[in-house]
Enzyme design. Structure first.
Site, mmCIF file in Angstrom:
data_model
loop_
_atom_site.group_PDB
_atom_site.id
_atom_site.type_symbol
_atom_site.label_atom_id
_atom_site.label_comp_id
_atom_site.label_asym_id
_atom_site.label_seq_id
_atom_site.Cartn_x
_atom_site.Cartn_y
_atom_site.Cartn_z
ATOM 1 N N CYS A 197 9.276 62.092 -32.653
ATOM 2 C CA CYS A 197 9.015 63.276 -33.479
ATOM 3 C C CYS A 197 10.139 64.317 -33.480
ATOM 4 O O CYS A 197 10.804 64.501 -34.498
ATOM 5 C CB CYS A 197 7.721 63.937 -33.014
ATOM 6 S SG CYS A 197 6.308 62.847 -33.151
HETATM 7 N N1 LIG Z 1 4.002 59.022 -31.253
HETATM 8 C C1 LIG Z 1 3.669 60.286 -31.387
HETATM 9 O O1 LIG Z 1 3.479 60.980 -30.396
HETATM 10 C C2 LIG Z 1 3.469 60.915 -32.749
HETATM 11 C C3 LIG Z 1 2.895 62.208 -32.803
HETATM 12 C C4 LIG Z 1 2.672 62.786 -34.034
HETATM 13 C C5 LIG Z 1 3.042 62.110 -35.198
HETATM 14 N N2 LIG Z 1 3.616 60.875 -35.121
HETATM 15 C C6 LIG Z 1 3.939 60.205 -36.380
HETATM 16 O O2 LIG Z 1 3.014 59.146 -36.594
HETATM 17 C C7 LIG Z 1 3.660 58.059 -37.262
HETATM 18 C C8 LIG Z 1 3.479 56.793 -36.464
HETATM 19 O O3 LIG Z 1 4.094 56.963 -35.200
HETATM 20 P P1 LIG Z 1 3.772 56.019 -33.966
HETATM 21 O O4 LIG Z 1 4.356 56.706 -32.793
HETATM 22 O O5 LIG Z 1 2.345 55.645 -33.934
HETATM 23 O O6 LIG Z 1 4.645 54.732 -34.362
HETATM 24 P P2 LIG Z 1 4.552 53.269 -33.695
HETATM 25 O O7 LIG Z 1 5.865 52.637 -33.947
HETATM 26 O O8 LIG Z 1 4.039 53.370 -32.295
HETATM 27 O O9 LIG Z 1 3.433 52.530 -34.537
HETATM 28 C C9 LIG Z 1 3.555 52.207 -35.868
HETATM 29 C C10 LIG Z 1 2.879 50.873 -36.105
HETATM 30 O O10 LIG Z 1 2.921 50.620 -37.512
HETATM 31 C C11 LIG Z 1 3.123 49.220 -37.692
HETATM 32 N N3 LIG Z 1 3.578 48.996 -39.064
HETATM 33 C C12 LIG Z 1 4.788 49.242 -39.599
HETATM 34 N N4 LIG Z 1 4.791 48.926 -40.906
HETATM 35 C C13 LIG Z 1 3.550 48.469 -41.199
HETATM 36 C C14 LIG Z 1 2.925 47.991 -42.372
HETATM 37 N N5 LIG Z 1 3.584 47.909 -43.529
HETATM 38 N N6 LIG Z 1 1.646 47.599 -42.288
HETATM 39 C C15 LIG Z 1 0.957 47.652 -41.128
HETATM 40 N N7 LIG Z 1 1.486 48.099 -39.988
HETATM 41 C C16 LIG Z 1 2.776 48.511 -40.025
HETATM 42 C C17 LIG Z 1 4.094 48.850 -36.593
HETATM 43 O O11 LIG Z 1 4.075 47.476 -36.320
HETATM 44 C C18 LIG Z 1 3.572 49.708 -35.426
HETATM 45 O O12 LIG Z 1 2.621 48.998 -34.657
HETATM 46 C C19 LIG Z 1 5.110 58.481 -37.439
HETATM 47 O O13 LIG Z 1 5.273 59.048 -38.695
HETATM 48 C C20 LIG Z 1 5.297 59.548 -36.376
HETATM 49 O O14 LIG Z 1 6.301 60.469 -36.724
HETATM 50 C C21 LIG Z 1 3.820 60.256 -33.916
#
Ligand SMILES: NC(=O)c1ccc[n+]([C@@H]2O[C@H](COP(=O)([O-])OP(=O)(O)OC[C@H]3O[C@@H](n4cnc5c(N)ncnc54)[C@H](O)[C@@H]3O)[C@@H](O)[C@H]2O)c1
Length: 446
Positions: free
Chosen positions: A284
């Site tokens: 983030c």
């Molecule tokens: N990790 C955090 O603490 C956090 C906090 C707030 C916001 N976010 C936001 O949330 C979003 C996700 O972050 P995250 O940390 O969960 O990412 P992550 O990489 O842990 O998880 C994303 C998942 O999406 C899957 N994926 C990708 N493309 C796909 C598709 N076309 N169809 C189905 N699945 C698909 C991936 O395989 C992965 O398992 C981002 O935009 C991030 O900025 C994350």
């Protein structure tokens, strides 16, 4: 059935827990969200393109340290399943998208995961469904990218329903506010900001989130919700840059900035404590602000605070390396040829996430300068290959500390015994003030 009737029916299905919830992206954000819905007795389907994750979840396992397998098993008993089969989208009432939003190699927003997801779900959309984007992104994404892709991709010609008279599907944006490793606030108690493409989508999305969060905060548009998330993260990014810069000044002035922050935070109003460190990490704070900088250019506007904060924060690993060089030279050693042990690969304490971790940059910089580098991290027995690194290393046992010329505390995991580390090390460079209270000439704090 009018849009209004459909909404009443859907609200009823939410209240009775009959509404089927689909969550796309079973990562750090999507999986906990799926479990939250599951705890509330909804039938949840998790979609992911990563076959390994789908397989693990369907076998009742977990791949995120803070989520025990027992929680997955419990969710499975209320119907939780994972799949890579997008045709199942048609059976969902609500689809929430939590896919990555990284930066590309030119530091520009990479929305390929979001647009890929929208293209995949569009053919399976049906009338009355709600699609919510949770991925962090720049203001305008939901209206300019998500809604058009969903409209173009479905053969039935369904459109975004923007008011009670129109038919079609509903679209909203609701940012995730997860703070990994922070257990002080229950997930339910984190207010959920929601912005809809029209009042019906907003009401619909608010009803869905009200079933798992104690408070929802409706805003006037998806763009306002998108901007809210960015404001929160930019606020952190800028304030961390401020203390990182002040740390450098305080070191020259022989003032302990941590002592100063502790004193300042006794002020009961108008001050929030941020702490310096070896650089920013995670999905983030190092990334999201640049989504806004990029978008701002379309409006002929330069986001100077973001750029400056980025400059200060991204220089921190270099600052740490300079201090390692200096500390070694005080012991008549050169960095080239020295053995360095990095403690902590995770980007922050007690989590199993190393995305954008400053440890990765520090290791790369040390290796480039001829050092032999190893790491220890209880959360990472091995570190293989990521989008921006190829380490292929195995965690070195902590007992081997005496063999290293220098130990660098890059992440202050709470399970480390810092007194024992200092006692057994030849030299300790502490980037987190983890050795506070330990008096030893072997410690260099930076
Ligand atoms: N990790 C955090 O603490 C956090 C906090 C707030 C916001 N976010 C936001 O949330 C979003 C996700 O972050 P995250 O940390 O969960 O990412 P992550 O990489 O842990 O998880 C994303 C998942 O999406 C899957 N994926 C990708 N493309 C796909 C598709 N076309 N169809 C189905 N699945 C698909 C991936 O395989 C992965 O398992 C981002 O935009 C991030 O900025 C994350």
């Amino acid at each position: 059935m009018t849009s209004f009737d459909r909404m009443i029916a859907l609200k009823r299905r939410i209240a009775s827990r009959e509404a089927a919830i689909g969550i796309i992206g079973m990562g750090y954000v999507g999986l906990p969200l799926a479990l939250l819905f599951s705890e509330e007795r909804f039938k949840v389907t998790g979609f992911d393109i990563d076959a390994r994750k789908v397989e693990t979840l369907n076998a009742g396992g977990s791949y995120i340290v803070r989520i025990p397998a027992t929680e997955i098993e419990l969710a499975r008993q209320t119907g939780f399943r994972a799949t890579a089969d997008y045709s199942q989208i048609a059976q969902m009432d609500v689809v929430i998208v939590c896919v990555p939003t990284p930066l590309n190699e030119y530091h520009e927003p990479d929305l390929s995961f979001v647009s890929g997801t929208m293209r995949s779900i569009a053919p399976h959309l049906r009338e009355g469904q709600l699609i919510v984007l949770e991925s962090t992104t720049y203001p305008g994404t939901t209206e300019e990218i998500v809604a058009p892709l969903l409209e173009q991709g479905n053969q039935a010609g369904l459109r975004v329903a923007r008011d009670a008279e129109s038919s079609g599907f509903y679209v909203a944006f609701s940012p995730e506010r997860e703070d990994p490793g922070n257990d002080t606030v229950a997930r339910r108690d984190i207010p959920k900001v929601v912005g809809g493409c029209g009042p019906v989508a907003l009401e619909f999305a608010s009803a869905v989130y009200s079933s798992i969060f104690n408070r929802t905060v409706p805003v006037s548009s998806p763009a306002a919700a998108e901007m809210t998330k960015l404001l929160e993260n930019i606020y952190r990014c800028v304030n961390i840059a401020l203390v990182n810069e002040l740390k450098q000044l305080c070191m020259r002035m022989d003032i302990d900035l941590f002592e100063v922050i502790d004193a300042a935070k006794t002020k009961p109003f108008g001050f929030q404590a941020f702490y310096p460190g070896p650089g920013l990490g995670g999905h983030c704070i190092p990334i999201d602000p640049f989504y806004l900088s990029w978008k701002a250019r379309q409006f002929d506007f330069h986001t100077r605070f973001i750029e400056l904060a980025g400059e200060v924060n991204s220089a921190m690993p270099y600052f740490v390396v300079e201090h390692i060089i200096e500390a070694l030279s005080q012991q008549r050693k050169a960095l080239c040829g020295s053995r360095i042990l990095i403690l902590g690969m995770a980007y922050k304490r007690d989590i199993d996430d190393l995305r954008e971790s400053p440890s990765l940059t520090i290791i790369e910089l040390l290796q480039k300068r001829g050092a032999t580098v190893a790491y220890n991290d209880p959360f990472f027995p091995t570190v293989g290959q990521g989008r921006k690194y190829a380490l292929n290393m195995t965690s070195t046992p902590i007992e081997k500390i005496p063999e290293f010329d220098c130990v660098v505390i890059a992440t202050d995991h709470s399970q480390y015994n810092y007194q024992a580390i200092v006692s057994s090390a030849q030299l300790v460079v502490d980037t987190r003030n983890a050795t506070r209270g330990i008096d030893s000439e072997k410690i260099v704090r930076c």
